[in-house]
Design an enzyme around this catalytic site. Structure first.
Site, PDB file in Angstrom:
ATOM      1  N   ASP A  98      31.051 -31.791  28.518  1.00 30.58           N
ATOM      2  CA  ASP A  98      30.005 -32.607  29.126  1.00 30.58           C
ATOM      3  C   ASP A  98      28.669 -32.064  28.655  1.00 30.58           C
ATOM      4  O   ASP A  98      28.351 -30.894  28.868  1.00 30.58           O
ATOM      5  CB  ASP A  98      30.078 -32.570  30.649  1.00 30.58           C
ATOM      6  CG  ASP A  98      28.999 -33.434  31.262  1.00 30.58           C
ATOM      7  OD1 ASP A  98      28.992 -34.634  30.973  1.00 30.58           O
ATOM      8  OD2 ASP A  98      28.138 -32.899  31.986  1.00 30.58           O
ATOM      9  N   ASP A 225      32.605 -37.806  34.295  1.00 24.92           N
ATOM     10  CA  ASP A 225      31.341 -37.114  34.569  1.00 24.92           C
ATOM     11  C   ASP A 225      31.186 -36.788  36.055  1.00 24.92           C
ATOM     12  O   ASP A 225      30.432 -35.873  36.408  1.00 24.92           O
ATOM     13  CB  ASP A 225      30.144 -37.982  34.160  1.00 24.92           C
ATOM     14  CG  ASP A 225      30.075 -38.221  32.664  1.00 24.92           C
ATOM     15  OD1 ASP A 225      30.213 -37.242  31.913  1.00 24.92           O
ATOM     16  OD2 ASP A 225      29.889 -39.383  32.260  1.00 24.92           O
TER      17      ASP A 225
END
Length: 287
Positions: A98, A225
């Site tokens: 990420d 996410d």
């Protein structure tokens, strides 16, 4: 499986996730030092590297060997065409790197994120900060922790004393950017103390859980996410909701998170929506 048995089973799964997240994080640390082969996915700003794919392969192959009946949702496998569907089965929701743009530039906000859901409910989350080795963990009903120290959100309700975090999203056409900037302008005019963009949704959300910031909002993020971070924020005493003010929909690609419900509701009222296709490609319900 009784509730006690399932609780023990998911606790063991989380221990495995911590071990794998550390190993994946070390792999990312090594990859940062090497030449990066970069390409783009949906837009020129939606980057992917060979390291993203290699780290996801490490995580999923290790978990699949141990849990052959479980399901997996991964950022890179979804980009390669695998359907992104959340069922009642035990499901691992994985973001191998990420903050890929940060990774490409060696900007030190990069994380491995592993979430886990059963019966479509999030059970635990593990997030490993690859540059400094910080480990965030939470399991439903058992609290949230950073390197073993319990986390507590800021309970601030007044936006004039708030630091707010967000991300830009992959769409950069003029109309979308105008909405993005107008949303930020409304919050800065509140006036919030400030608005920050750090380039990693999962780490930004961990800052909400730790009390370092009061609220976070974004249009355009993905289920990988938010899955792990949502558990961490909730277990730290915060709330995670849809930008409409309703319950979080993991596949909707939109979220507001805050240390208090009052702060979350205030942010919701300021936002003009930005439309993204859902992760599960179901019709978008406007609200």
């Amino acid at each position: 499986m009784t509730s006690m048995e399932s609780d023990k089973c998911w606790a063991e799964c989380m221990d495995v996730a911590v071990e794998i997240a550390r190993k994946a994080g070390q792999m990312v640390q090594e990859a940062v030092k090497q030449e990066k082969r970069v390409s783009s996915k949906s837009t020129p700003t939606d980057l992917v590297t060979e390291a993203d794919q290699q780290v996801e392969e490490l995580i999923i192959s290790t978990l699949r060997e141990r849990y052959p009946t479980h399901r997996f949702i991964g950022e890179e496998s979804s980009a390669a065409g695998e359907k992104c569907v959340l069922t009642d089965s035990p499901t691992w929701i994985i973001d191998p790197i990420d903050g890929t743009c940060n990774f490409v530039h060696s900007f030190p906000m990069v994380a491995v994120s592993i979430g886990f859901a059963v019966m479509k409910e999030l059970e635990f989350g593990v997030i490993y900060h690859c540059f400094d080795g910080t480990l965030y963990t939470a399991r439903k009903g058992h609290g949230a922790f950073c390197n073993g120290v319990r986390l507590q959100v800021s309970k601030e309700k007044d936006v004039s004393r708030a630091l707010i975090l967000t991300e830009i999203g992959a769409k950069r056409d003029p109309a979308t950017l105008n909405i993005f900037l107008e949303n930020m302008k409304k919050l800065l005019s509140a006036p919030a103390h400030g608005v920050r963009i750090i380039g990693s949704s999962t780490l930004a959300l961990c800052h909400i859980a730790s009390g370092a910031a009061e609220a976070y909002y974004q249009y355009g993020l993905h289920c990988w996410d938010i899955a792990a971070a949502a558990v961490i924020i909730r277990e730290a005493g915060g709330c995670v909701i849809d930008t409409s003010g309703g319950p979080l929909d993991l596949m909707s690609r939109r979220v507001v998170a805050a240390g208090s419900r009052e702060m979350a509701d205030y942010v919701v009222r300021q936002l003009q929506p930005i439309s993204y296709e859902r992760d599960d490609h179901q019709p978008i319900v406007q609200s």
